[in-house]
Design a protein around this motif. Structure first.
Motif, mmCIF file in Angstrom:
data_model
loop_
_atom_site.group_PDB
_atom_site.id
_atom_site.type_symbol
_atom_site.label_atom_id
_atom_site.label_comp_id
_atom_site.label_asym_id
_atom_site.label_seq_id
_atom_site.Cartn_x
_atom_site.Cartn_y
_atom_site.Cartn_z
ATOM 1 N N THR A 20 -2.497 2.682 7.514
ATOM 2 C CA THR A 20 -3.892 2.624 7.060
ATOM 3 C C THR A 20 -4.519 4.013 7.017
ATOM 4 O O THR A 20 -5.144 4.400 6.023
ATOM 5 N N ALA A 54 -5.309 6.240 3.588
ATOM 6 C CA ALA A 54 -6.689 6.671 3.338
ATOM 7 C C ALA A 54 -6.734 8.172 3.059
ATOM 8 O O ALA A 54 -7.454 8.631 2.153
ATOM 9 N N ALA A 59 -12.393 3.979 4.407
ATOM 10 C CA ALA A 59 -11.215 3.440 5.085
ATOM 11 C C ALA A 59 -10.960 4.166 6.403
ATOM 12 O O ALA A 59 -10.596 3.547 7.410
ATOM 13 N N ASP A 64 -7.125 -2.735 8.585
ATOM 14 C CA ASP A 64 -7.697 -3.241 7.337
ATOM 15 C C ASP A 64 -7.321 -2.320 6.178
ATOM 16 O O ASP A 64 -7.810 -1.200 6.090
ATOM 17 N N LEU A 65 -6.466 -2.826 5.284
ATOM 18 C CA LEU A 65 -6.006 -2.014 4.161
ATOM 19 C C LEU A 65 -6.747 -2.348 2.865
ATOM 20 O O LEU A 65 -6.414 -1.816 1.815
ATOM 21 N N THR A 66 -7.743 -3.215 2.952
ATOM 22 C CA THR A 66 -8.416 -3.685 1.739
ATOM 23 C C THR A 66 -9.053 -2.544 0.954
ATOM 24 O O THR A 66 -8.927 -2.464 -0.280
ATOM 25 N N VAL A 67 -9.728 -1.639 1.654
ATOM 26 C CA VAL A 67 -10.410 -0.537 0.973
ATOM 27 C C VAL A 67 -9.394 0.395 0.315
ATOM 28 O O VAL A 67 -9.591 0.859 -0.814
ATOM 29 N N ASN A 68 -8.290 0.665 1.005
ATOM 30 C CA ASN A 68 -7.254 1.511 0.424
ATOM 31 C C ASN A 68 -6.656 0.871 -0.825
ATOM 32 O O ASN A 68 -6.388 1.550 -1.826
ATOM 33 N N THR A 117 0.830 -1.209 0.000
ATOM 34 C CA THR A 117 0.000 0.000 0.000
ATOM 35 C C THR A 117 0.861 1.253 0.000
ATOM 36 O O THR A 117 0.612 2.197 -0.763
#
Length: 220
Positions: free
Chosen positions: A110, A114, A179, A186-190, A45
Motif C-alpha cells: 500500500t 502510493a 493513500a 486499504d488499496l482502494t485509493v491507489n 495493484t
C-alpha cells in the motif's frame, strides 16, 4: 534517400510506442478494476504499477527519440524544449517498476504503490507540456499557408493532450498523498489512481505524440 529512410524509421518507432502505450493503459485500467472488484487487490495493484511504469518508460523513450528528429535552434536548451520533463517521466516509470516488484514481494504494498502514484504524477505533470513545445518549435520552422489547417489540428491535439496529462498527474499526486495518509491495508485509493493514470495514458500516450510529430514531418 537517407532523409526518407530516417523519417520512415521514426514513424515506425512512434507507431510501435503508441501501440504499446495504449495497450499498457488498457491493461492498467483492467487490472485496477479487478482489484477494485476485490480480486486479489494487493497483487493487482502491484502488477498494474509495473505495467504502468513500463508504459511510461516507453512513452518517455519514444518522444525522446522523436526529439532527435526535430531541428531546433542551437541556443535552445533541453529544459526550454521540455526534454528534462521527459527524462523525469522515464525515471518515474523506472521507479514504478521497482516499487511494483517490491509490492509483489509483499513489502508494504500500500505504501510503496502510493509512492509510485506520486512518482507517476510528478513525471506526468513535468512532461505534460513537452509534446506541445516540440510541436511549437517544428511549426515555427516549417509553417506554410498550405499546411495551416493541418497545423491547427495538430495544435489542438497537442494542447489537449498536455492538459489531460497534467490533470492526470495532479490526480495521481493527490490520490497518492491521500493513500499515504490513509489506512495501511486499504488499496482502494491507489487503484483509483491507477485507473485515472491508465485512462489518461490511453488518451494521451505516444500515439498522440506520433500523430502531431508525424503531421509536422509530412513533406510540403
Amino acid at each position: 534517400m537517407s532523409i526518407t529512410t530516417r523519417t520512415v524509421e521514426s514513424r515506425d518507432t512512434a507507431a510501435y510506442g503508441g501501440l504499446v502505450d495504449a495497450t499498457g493503459g488498457i491493461a492498467t485500467v483492467a487490472l485496477a478494476i479487478c482489484g477494485l472488484a476485490a480480486i486479489n487487490p494487493q497483487l493487482m495493484t502491484a502488477i498494474a504499477t509495473i505495467v504502468l511504469g513500463v508504459s511510461l518508460m516507453i512513452q518517455g523513450g519514444t518522444v525522446l527519440s522523436d526529439y532527435a528528429q526535430v531541428s531546433v535552434p542551437t541556443e535552445a536548451s533541453s529544459a526550454q524544449l521540455g526534454g528534462s520533463g521527459l527524462v523525469a517521466l522515464f525515471l518515474a516509470g523506472a521507479a514504478g517498476i521497482v516499487l511494483g516488484v517490491l509490492g509483489i514481494l509483499g513489502v508494504h504494498t500500500t505504501v510503496l504503490s502510493a509512492i509510485a502514484m506520486i512518482s507517476f504524477g510528478v513525471g506526468l505533470l513535468l512532461s505534460s507540456n513537452s509534446l506541445w513545445i516540440v510541436y511549437a518549435v517544428r511549426r515555427s520552422a516549417v509553417a506554410t499557408s498550405a499546411r495551416l489547417s493541418r497545423e491547427m489540428l495538430a495544435n489542438e491535439i497537442a494542447s489537449g493532450s498536455a492538459g489531460i496529462q497534467a490533470l492526470a498527474g495532479i490526480a495521481a499526486i493527490v490520490l497518492g498523498l491521500i493513500a499515504l495518509a490513509g489506512h495501511e491495508n486499504d488499496l482502494t485509493v491507489n487503484l483509483a489512481a491507477l485507473v485515472a493514470v491508465g485512462g489518461a495514458l490511453v488518451l494521451t500516450g505516444s500515439s498522440l505524440s506520433a500523430t502531431v510529430l508525424g503531421l509536422m514531418r509530412e513533406p510540403s
